[in-house]
Write an enzyme that holds these catalytic residues in place. Structure first.
Site, short mmCIF file in Angstrom:
data_model
loop_
_atom_site.label_atom_id
_atom_site.label_comp_id
_atom_site.label_asym_id
_atom_site.label_seq_id
_atom_site.Cartn_x
_atom_site.Cartn_y
_atom_site.Cartn_z
N ASN A 44 0.84 -1.18 0.00
CA ASN A 44 0.00 0.00 0.00
C ASN A 44 0.88 1.24 0.00
OD1 ASN A 44 -2.69 1.42 0.52
ND2 ASN A 44 -1.39 2.26 2.13
N GLU A 45 0.78 2.04 -1.05
CA GLU A 45 1.39 3.37 -1.09
C GLU A 45 2.87 3.39 -0.73
OE1 GLU A 45 -0.93 6.00 1.34
OE2 GLU A 45 -2.65 5.93 -0.02
N GLU A 50 -8.78 3.25 -2.29
CA GLU A 50 -9.12 4.12 -1.15
C GLU A 50 -9.61 5.45 -1.67
OE1 GLU A 50 -6.10 4.86 1.85
OE2 GLU A 50 -5.49 2.76 1.82
C1 GBH Z 1 -3.91 6.67 3.03
O1 GBH Z 1 -2.79 7.42 2.79
C2 GBH Z 1 -3.51 5.46 3.80
O2 GBH Z 1 -3.36 4.35 2.94
C3 GBH Z 1 -4.46 5.13 4.92
O3 GBH Z 1 -3.86 4.19 5.76
C4 GBH Z 1 -4.83 6.40 5.65
O4 GBH Z 1 -5.57 6.16 6.80
C5 GBH Z 1 -5.59 7.25 4.68
O5 GBH Z 1 -4.84 7.53 3.57
C6 GBH Z 1 -6.04 8.59 5.26
O6 GBH Z 1 -4.93 9.39 5.55
O7 GBH Z 1 1.59 14.70 2.60
O8 GBH Z 1 1.05 16.94 3.27
O9 GBH Z 1 1.44 16.49 0.94
C7 GBH Z 1 -2.98 8.63 2.12
C8 GBH Z 1 -1.71 9.39 2.21
C9 GBH Z 1 -2.68 11.53 1.83
C10 GBH Z 1 -0.33 11.13 1.72
C11 GBH Z 1 -2.47 12.89 1.24
C12 GBH Z 1 -0.13 12.48 1.17
C13 GBH Z 1 -0.99 14.67 0.96
C14 GBH Z 1 -0.77 15.69 2.00
N1 GBH Z 1 -1.65 10.62 1.48
N2 GBH Z 1 -1.16 13.35 1.57
S1 GBH Z 1 0.95 15.95 2.20
#
Ligand code: GBH
Length: 461
Positions: free
Chosen positions: A168-169, A367
């Site tokens: 995942n990611e 997601e």
């Molecule tokens: C997901 O990650 C995860 O897979 C999950 O576990 C988590 O609970 C869910 O999202 C909610 O957060 O980093 O300041 O530029 C998403 C991760 C979200 C990372 C948006 C980058 C951008 C803001 N991403 N984020 S920043």
């Protein structure tokens, strides 16, 4: 909140909800589980905003039956969850811990009883601490450890689980974990982050090869989930346009190109040449990473608009490795409780871009969801029209992309219930079900009823 026109999805479209092991399971010392990097990180003061950890979380390890009933109540046919590596191989190597495996067998039985298909992610960020102590993802050996773990688990579960996601990611594991230290293991080192990204992708490729070889006659599907963004320049000045190219490169193309085209983009390698050479990318690695996969999972929350700053910010001022001279520019869209801007068309643009720029591959939104500061009302209910509006808008964006020929096969709402939201602990609520962390009572929010209707009818009201 919702748009008035009804929108239908095709009959075979899969509907699901998603979770991740460390965010929900709790029971961190049960049945031989050993610490992961997230146990260590969350127990180190200052790392999680509310000082919490996943020690108890949703206590899903003990309440999984009740939780499967909740999932069934959502009317979804698929449940995406992750396996905790530190339960299955407590030190990241060696034989499978049967007691840990038994938990997932019980969970799979419960899902099967309700007719819910499992969609398994092998790694959603809970690296066994022992492997971190041996160098973590910046060390090449971790890729081989991951592939061994994947194959060992696959051998036990391949007849019970058809859909396998390796990682995942990896963007988050690498850049947030080793680049800016916002996630476990809390390292701030751009070079380590880039090496981690490569070894995560290498581990993915090795795992897919190993799993396919383990049972050659299977119809099971293999894939990976990436967090992707549409990246736009805030203005059309050449420096902003180039900033957008670089952020898109390090965030999107650095993962998509090796996975789907078998090579890293030259411009991205040039952009990061001052941070690392390419000695860690060994001959054959990109071919391994490009091992064909059956599906691509996409996690989408928010778009990104960027501009070049007059002068570079402090190191680590953005999560985009090598882009400290770039900043994101809010566009005035409404924001979620995370502060993330809401733009459903960003998902539409992203899906269309994947169709245009990459070889054909079935896509799933693995997601999508929204943090809201939900409260229990006097009537004992949780009303979250904002979340309904978010899900509705993004599903309409999906449908629009499908109308334009995008091969999107399914959608998973993030998430089943409020849970341990990483560096934000329990202070951010993403669930369609409300979790009372004190009592462990689960209360389906109004979005749960809405989503259940959508999943059952295949139609947005
Ligand atoms: C997901 O990650 C995860 O897979 C999950 O576990 C988590 O609970 C869910 O999202 C909610 O957060 O980093 O300041 O530029 C998403 C991760 C979200 C990372 C948006 C980058 C951008 C803001 N991403 N984020 S920043």
């Amino acid at each position: 909140m919702t748009d008035a026109t009804p929108v239908r999805f095709p009959a075979g479209f899969s509907w699901g909800v998603a979770t991740a092991s460390y965010q929900i399971e709790g029971a961190v010392e049960a049945d031989g589980r050993r610490p992961s990097i997230w146990d260590t990180f969350s127990h180190t003061p200052g790392n999680v905003s509310d000082g919490s950890s996943g020690d108890v979380a949703c206590d899903h390890y003990h309440r999984y039956r009740e939780d499967v009933d909740l999932i069934a109540g959502l009317g979804v046919g698929t449940y995406r969850f992750s396996l905790a590596w530190p339960r299955l191989q407590p030190d990241g190597r060696g034989p499978i811990n049967q007691a840990g495996l038994d938990f997932y067998l019980r969970l799979l039985d419960a899902l099967q009883e309700k007719g819910i298909r499992p969609w398994v992610t092998l790694y959603h960020w809970d690296l066994p601490q022992t492997l971190e102590d041996a160098g973590g993802w910046p060390a090449r050996d971790t890729a081989y450890r991951f592939a061994d773990y994947a194959v060992a688990v696959y051998e036990r579960l391949h007849d019970r689980v058809a859909d396998w996601t390796t990682l995942n990611e990896p963007w988050c594991s690498a850049y947030l974990g080793y680049g800016i230290g916002q996630h476990a293991p809390g390292v701030r080192d751009s070079r380590a982050a880039l090496h981690a990204a490569h070894h995560l992708l290498l581990g993915h490729g090795l795992a897919v090869q190993g799993m396919r070889a383990a049972t050659p006659d299977t119809t099971n599907r293999f894939g990976i989930t990436l967090n992707l963004w549409p990246v736009s320049a805030a203005t059309d000045t050449p420096t902003d346009v180039d900033a957008a190219r670089r952020v898109d490169g390090i965030s999107n193309r650095a993962f998509l190109d090796p996975l789907l085209r078998g090579s890293y983009p030259d411009d991205v390698l040039a952009d990061v040449a001052g941070i690392t050479d390419t000695a860690h990318i060994r001959p054959g690695d990109t071919e391994t990473i490009g091992t064909p996969i059956d599906v691509l999972g996409i996690n989408y929350y928010s778009p990104t608009y960027v501009r070049a700053r007059e002068s570079a910010g402090p190191a680590g001022s953005t999560p985009w490795i090598g882009c400290d001279d770039v900043e994101s520019v809010p566009q005035g869209f409404p924001t979620t409780d995370m502060g993330w801007e809401i733009e459903p068309d960003g998902l539409h643009r992203l899906l269309v871009r994947l169709r245009d720029d990459y070889p054909p591959i079935p896509l799933y939104v693995t997601e999508n969801g929204m943090a809201v500061a939900d409260v229990v009302d006097d009537d004992g209910k949780v009303h979250d029209p904002e979340r309904i509006g978010y899900l509705d808008g993004h599903l309409r964006a999906c449908r629009q992309a499908m109308d334009e020929g995008v091969d999107l096969r399914g959608y998973f709402a993030w998430t089943l219930y409020d849970n341990f939201e990483w560096a934000f602990g329990y202070s951010k609520r993403f669930g369609v079900v409300y979790l009372d962390t004190g009592t462990q009572v689960r209360i389906p929010k109004s979005s749960a009823a809405w989503y259940a209707q959508v999943a059952r009818t295949g139609e947005l009201p």
